[in-house]
Design a protein around this motif. Structure first.
Motif, PDB file in Angstrom:
ATOM      1  N   ILE A 306       0.849  -1.186   0.000  1.00 62.42           N
ATOM      2  CA  ILE A 306       0.000   0.000   0.000  1.00 62.42           C
ATOM      3  C   ILE A 306       0.886   1.237   0.000  1.00 62.42           C
ATOM      4  CG2 ILE A 306      -0.196   0.253   2.514  1.00 62.42           C
ATOM      5  CD1 ILE A 306      -3.237   0.766   1.960  1.00 62.42           C
ATOM      6  N   LEU A 307       0.415   2.303  -0.623  1.00 62.20           N
ATOM      7  CA  LEU A 307       1.192   3.534  -0.736  1.00 62.20           C
ATOM      8  C   LEU A 307       0.994   4.405   0.501  1.00 62.20           C
ATOM      9  CD1 LEU A 307       0.428   4.491  -4.449  1.00 62.20           C
ATOM     10  CD2 LEU A 307       2.469   3.355  -3.559  1.00 62.20           C
ATOM     11  N   LEU A 308       2.085   5.015   0.951  1.00 68.93           N
ATOM     12  CA  LEU A 308       2.016   5.921   2.081  1.00 68.93           C
ATOM     13  C   LEU A 308       1.083   7.088   1.770  1.00 68.93           C
ATOM     14  CD1 LEU A 308       3.038   6.761   4.879  1.00 68.93           C
ATOM     15  CD2 LEU A 308       4.964   7.886   3.746  1.00 68.93           C
ATOM     16  N   GLU A 309       1.092   7.557   0.533  1.00 71.63           N
ATOM     17  CA  GLU A 309       0.234   8.684   0.150  1.00 71.63           C
ATOM     18  C   GLU A 309      -1.239   8.331   0.315  1.00 71.63           C
ATOM     19  OE1 GLU A 309      -0.899  12.329  -0.690  1.00 71.63           O
ATOM     20  OE2 GLU A 309       1.188  11.689  -0.425  1.00 71.63           O
ATOM     21  N   GLN A 310      -1.593   7.084   0.033  1.00 70.77           N
ATOM     22  CA  GLN A 310      -2.991   6.675   0.196  1.00 70.77           C
ATOM     23  C   GLN A 310      -3.391   6.688   1.665  1.00 70.77           C
ATOM     24  OE1 GLN A 310      -3.854   2.848  -1.520  1.00 70.77           O
ATOM     25  NE2 GLN A 310      -6.019   3.321  -1.720  1.00 70.77           N
ATOM     26  N   VAL A 311      -2.491   6.249   2.533  1.00 73.11           N
ATOM     27  CA  VAL A 311      -2.781   6.276   3.970  1.00 73.11           C
ATOM     28  C   VAL A 311      -2.957   7.717   4.437  1.00 73.11           C
ATOM     29  CG1 VAL A 311      -1.892   5.666   6.251  1.00 73.11           C
ATOM     30  CG2 VAL A 311      -1.536   4.115   4.325  1.00 73.11           C
ATOM     31  N   ARG A 312      -2.140   8.631   3.914  1.00 75.04           N
ATOM     32  CA  ARG A 312      -2.273  10.043   4.295  1.00 75.04           C
ATOM     33  C   ARG A 312      -3.649  10.577   3.903  1.00 75.04           C
ATOM     34  NH1 ARG A 312       3.832  11.481   2.371  1.00 75.04           N
ATOM     35  NH2 ARG A 312       4.842  11.364   4.417  1.00 75.04           N
ATOM     36  N   ARG A 313      -4.163  10.144   2.742  1.00 72.86           N
ATOM     37  CA  ARG A 313      -5.488  10.599   2.326  1.00 72.86           C
ATOM     38  C   ARG A 313      -6.554  10.061   3.267  1.00 72.86           C
ATOM     39  NH1 ARG A 313      -3.774   9.317  -3.020  1.00 72.86           N
ATOM     40  NH2 ARG A 313      -5.149   7.499  -3.052  1.00 72.86           N
ATOM     41  N   TRP A 314      -6.396   8.808   3.707  1.00 71.80           N
ATOM     42  CA  TRP A 314      -7.365   8.242   4.660  1.00 71.80           C
ATOM     43  C   TRP A 314      -7.347   9.031   5.968  1.00 71.80           C
ATOM     44  CZ3 TRP A 314      -5.652   2.443   4.016  1.00 71.80           C
ATOM     45  CH2 TRP A 314      -6.116   1.962   2.796  1.00 71.80           C
ATOM     46  N   VAL A 315      -6.152   9.344   6.440  1.00 72.55           N
ATOM     47  CA  VAL A 315      -6.034  10.061   7.712  1.00 72.55           C
ATOM     48  C   VAL A 315      -6.662  11.447   7.608  1.00 72.55           C
ATOM     49  CG1 VAL A 315      -4.402  11.048   9.343  1.00 72.55           C
ATOM     50  CG2 VAL A 315      -3.985   8.772   8.407  1.00 72.55           C
ATOM     51  N   ALA A 316      -6.499  12.087   6.453  1.00 68.81           N
ATOM     52  CA  ALA A 316      -7.027  13.439   6.278  1.00 68.81           C
ATOM     53  C   ALA A 316      -8.533  13.460   6.097  1.00 68.81           C
ATOM     54  CB  ALA A 316      -6.362  14.100   5.073  1.00 68.81           C
ATOM     55  N   ALA A 317      -9.127  12.310   5.725  1.00 68.13           N
ATOM     56  CA  ALA A 317     -10.564  12.284   5.479  1.00 68.13           C
ATOM     57  C   ALA A 317     -11.333  12.392   6.787  1.00 68.13           C
ATOM     58  CB  ALA A 317     -10.942  10.997   4.750  1.00 68.13           C
ATOM     59  N   SER A 318     -12.552  12.880   6.683  1.00 65.08           N
ATOM     60  CA  SER A 318     -13.416  12.974   7.865  1.00 65.08           C
ATOM     61  C   SER A 318     -13.910  11.593   8.255  1.00 65.08           C
ATOM     62  CB  SER A 318     -14.606  13.886   7.556  1.00 65.08           C
ATOM     63  OG  SER A 318     -15.342  13.362   6.463  1.00 65.08           O
ATOM     64  N   HIS A 319     -14.363  11.496   9.484  1.00 70.61           N
ATOM     65  CA  HIS A 319     -14.966  10.264  10.013  1.00 70.61           C
ATOM     66  C   HIS A 319     -13.990   9.090   9.960  1.00 70.61           C
ATOM     67  CE1 HIS A 319     -18.733  12.479   9.931  1.00 70.61           C
ATOM     68  NE2 HIS A 319     -18.555  12.704   8.652  1.00 70.61           N
ATOM     69  N   THR A 320     -12.701   9.353  10.079  1.00 74.51           N
ATOM     70  CA  THR A 320     -11.713   8.283  10.114  1.00 74.51           C
ATOM     71  C   THR A 320     -11.088   8.230  11.490  1.00 74.51           C
ATOM     72  OG1 THR A 320     -11.190   8.592   7.770  1.00 74.51           O
ATOM     73  CG2 THR A 320      -9.604   7.362   9.085  1.00 74.51           C
ATOM     74  N   GLU A 321     -11.185   7.074  12.120  1.00 74.96           N
ATOM     75  CA  GLU A 321     -10.586   6.901  13.447  1.00 74.96           C
ATOM     76  C   GLU A 321      -9.213   6.278  13.293  1.00 74.96           C
ATOM     77  OE1 GLU A 321     -11.295   4.317  17.536  1.00 74.96           O
ATOM     78  OE2 GLU A 321     -12.996   4.758  16.216  1.00 74.96           O
ATOM     79  N   ILE A 322      -8.204   6.924  13.815  1.00 81.56           N
ATOM     80  CA  ILE A 322      -6.827   6.453  13.681  1.00 81.56           C
ATOM     81  C   ILE A 322      -6.364   5.906  15.024  1.00 81.56           C
ATOM     82  CG2 ILE A 322      -4.471   7.057  13.062  1.00 81.56           C
ATOM     83  CD1 ILE A 322      -6.474   7.255  10.789  1.00 81.56           C
ATOM     84  N   ARG A 323      -5.830   4.704  14.988  1.00 78.49           N
ATOM     85  CA  ARG A 323      -5.299   4.094  16.211  1.00 78.49           C
ATOM     86  C   ARG A 323      -3.891   3.610  15.912  1.00 78.49           C
ATOM     87  NH1 ARG A 323      -7.217  -1.341  19.122  1.00 78.49           N
ATOM     88  NH2 ARG A 323      -7.460  -1.922  16.942  1.00 78.49           N
ATOM     89  N   ILE A 324      -2.898   4.156  16.596  1.00 81.07           N
ATOM     90  CA  ILE A 324      -1.493   3.810  16.362  1.00 81.07           C
ATOM     91  C   ILE A 324      -1.014   2.923  17.496  1.00 81.07           C
ATOM     92  CG2 ILE A 324       0.836   4.695  16.089  1.00 81.07           C
ATOM     93  CD1 ILE A 324      -0.364   7.242  14.961  1.00 81.07           C
ATOM     94  N   LEU A 325      -0.525   1.739  17.127  1.00 83.66           N
ATOM     95  CA  LEU A 325       0.000   0.813  18.128  1.00 83.66           C
ATOM     96  C   LEU A 325       1.492   1.039  18.297  1.00 83.66           C
ATOM     97  CD1 LEU A 325      -1.805  -2.457  16.990  1.00 83.66           C
ATOM     98  CD2 LEU A 325      -2.454  -0.934  18.848  1.00 83.66           C
ATOM     99  N   PRO A 326       2.030   0.702  19.445  1.00 86.85           N
ATOM    100  CA  PRO A 326       3.472   0.876  19.655  1.00 86.85           C
ATOM    101  C   PRO A 326       4.282   0.070  18.646  1.00 86.85           C
ATOM    102  CG  PRO A 326       2.341   0.399  21.719  1.00 86.85           C
ATOM    103  CD  PRO A 326       1.342   0.192  20.633  1.00 86.85           C
ATOM    104  N   VAL A 327       5.384   0.645  18.217  1.00 89.59           N
ATOM    105  CA  VAL A 327       6.258  -0.040  17.279  1.00 89.59           C
ATOM    106  C   VAL A 327       6.869  -1.263  17.954  1.00 89.59           C
ATOM    107  CG1 VAL A 327       8.390   0.154  15.938  1.00 89.59           C
ATOM    108  CG2 VAL A 327       6.749   2.055  15.992  1.00 89.59           C
TER     109      VAL A 327
END
Length: 449
Positions: A306-327
């Motif tokens: 998957i492209l990093l740019e696509q993930v950035r678009r998802w993050v910027a979109a409304s109604h998107t919940e982002i959950r970051i797990l520890p590395v």
């Protein structure tokens, strides 16, 4: 091989000769699978019989009346043929079905007259026919297909199965008159790992389809009114994605349902749904100590890039919940004194192994047990002895439930000479190395130059 080839006719002759050799070899492999099955019967009570475990229960590997096979014997044959255990079960099941319930077809296949794959199509259909066909019904199918199998495809075989069910009273007039229900929604597995889209195929009830069409059309029109200059097809896709994230109909789970005395205007509805996507990107520390990420990463859920740019678009979109797990550092050595690994240790091992680490198994590690390579001794601490099988990164591996049982209850032997590398020895002396890159047959003869 090609020294004596002097014309196109020679190439044609060579191709025909090789095709005959391949057909003979495949027929011999089917015979080997049958003899292996007969040599390894299940116990009389059937407790260790090989079967397929699915959501609907247990399915036998071959039809009623065929011999049962010891489940622990299947993996040995699979290893010798370079097959997963499930693929070896299918091969053995098809051999038993052909030999015992489709003898005319079996005779033609083992004589090398027809390709094995065609015969296996018939065996697969008769094994899993529902309702199950009686022996007489399977014998009738055998008589129909054996003389003409070269000209028959899957559709013709399915029609024969349906006809046999009618002939032997497995369907009723009501069944014949009832329309088949073909409704489905299917996400098509991607062919290109670099693709940024996926295909969705669906067949809906007419009313549902019209409602969906109206909702998608309205969403596309709304996007255009808001200034979106994409094409109509793209706006329809975007609108469908918005429908997936918003609840515009009755919440069937009961969340947000009105309480007594509440008006329609005060009903709280769920406005978004969370979809967990496990994404992995490589991070690098730049000379100025800033952190940069690779342009491509892995979408773990579907084993694709998957492209990093696509993930950035998802993050910027409304109604998107982002959950970051520890590395989780896959090179670190984690440990606990307990038998059960910690959540972090479990996740590290799952990420390292990616799949079950048995030879040729592809079951995702998230659906596997995390097992000790050297067994954990529960009495060691109480008796003051050092723990021979500690719960550490190097001594843990992911095994699907079937191969976990195989390791525990049979003579298959597992070692891990290096973290993330596993070496298996079978009861008959076959040796395999398994790591995150796949399976290597350590006993295979070298390929000719």
């Amino acid at each position: 091989m090609f020294e004596s080839v002097t014309s196109p006719s020679d190439l044609v002759a060579l191709a025909r000769a090789n095709a005959a050799l391949v057909r003979r070899a495949e027929a011999d492999t089917l015979l080997i699978a049958y003899e292996w099955a007969i040599a390894h019967p299940a116990a009389e009570d059937g407790r260790d019989a090989a079967a397929f475990h699915c959501a609907l229960g247990i399915e036998p590997i071959s039809g009623d009346g065929t011999p049962e096979v010891n489940e622990y014997a299947v993996a040995e044959l699979g290893g010798a043929l370079g097959l997963s255990t499930d693929a070896a079960k299918k091969l053995i099941g098809h051999a038993l079905e052909l030999a015992h319930r489709l003898p005319r077809l079996w005779a033609r296949v083992t004589a090398g007259e027809v390709p094995v794959w065609r015969a296996r199509l018939v065996a697969e259909a008769t094994i899993h026919a529902y309702p199950a066909l009686p022996a007489e019904g399977v014998a009738w199918i055998d008589g129909q297909v054996a003389p003409f199998i070269e000209k028959m495809g899957r559709a013709a075989i399915d029609r024969l199965i349906e006809r046999a069910m009618k002939l032997y009273g497995l369907t009723t007039a009501e069944d014949d008159d009832a329309p088949s229900d073909n409704r489905h929604v299917t996400l098509v597995s991607e062919r290109d790992p670099f693709a940024t889209t996926m295909q969705v195929h669906a067949e809906l009830d007419i009313a549902d389809a019209l409602d969906l069409e109206q909702a998608v059309a309205a969403g596309a029109a709304g996007l255009k009114a808001a200034g979106c200059d994409e094409s109509l097809d793209v706006r329809r896709c975007l609108a469908l994605g918005e429908l997936a994230r918003h609840q515009t109909a009755l919440d069937l789970a009961g969340v947000g349902s009105p309480s007594e005395g509440a008006s329609d205007e005060t009903v709280e509805r769920t406005t978004a749904r969370r979809v967990d996507l496990h994404l992995h990107f490589t991070a690098n520390v730049e000379p100025d100590e800033s952190i940069s990420f690779g342009a491509t990463g892995q979408l773990e859920n579907r084993q694709r890039l998957i492209l990093l740019e696509q993930v950035r678009r998802w993050v910027a979109a409304s109604h998107t919940e982002i959950r970051i797990l520890p590395v989780v550092d896959l090179n670190a050595s984690l440990a606990t004194e307990r038998y059960e690994p910690t959540d972090r240790l479990r996740r590290q091992v799952q990420l390292r192994d990616e799949t079950c680490i048995f030879p040729h198994c592809t079951r995702p590690s998230r659906r596997c047990d995390v097992d000790h390579v050297i067994p954990f001794d529960h009495d060691a601490a109480g008796e003051g002895r050092p723990q021979p099988g500690p719960t550490t990164t190097q001594n843990l591996a992911t095994l699907c439930r079937g191969h976990h049982r195989l390791k525990t209850h049979t003579a298959w032997h597992l070692e891990s000479p290096v973290n993330g590398v596993f070496e298996w020895t079978s009861p008959h002396g076959q040796r395999f190395r398994r790591d995150r890159h796949g399976t290597t047959d350590l006993a295979a003869p070298p390929l000719p130059h």
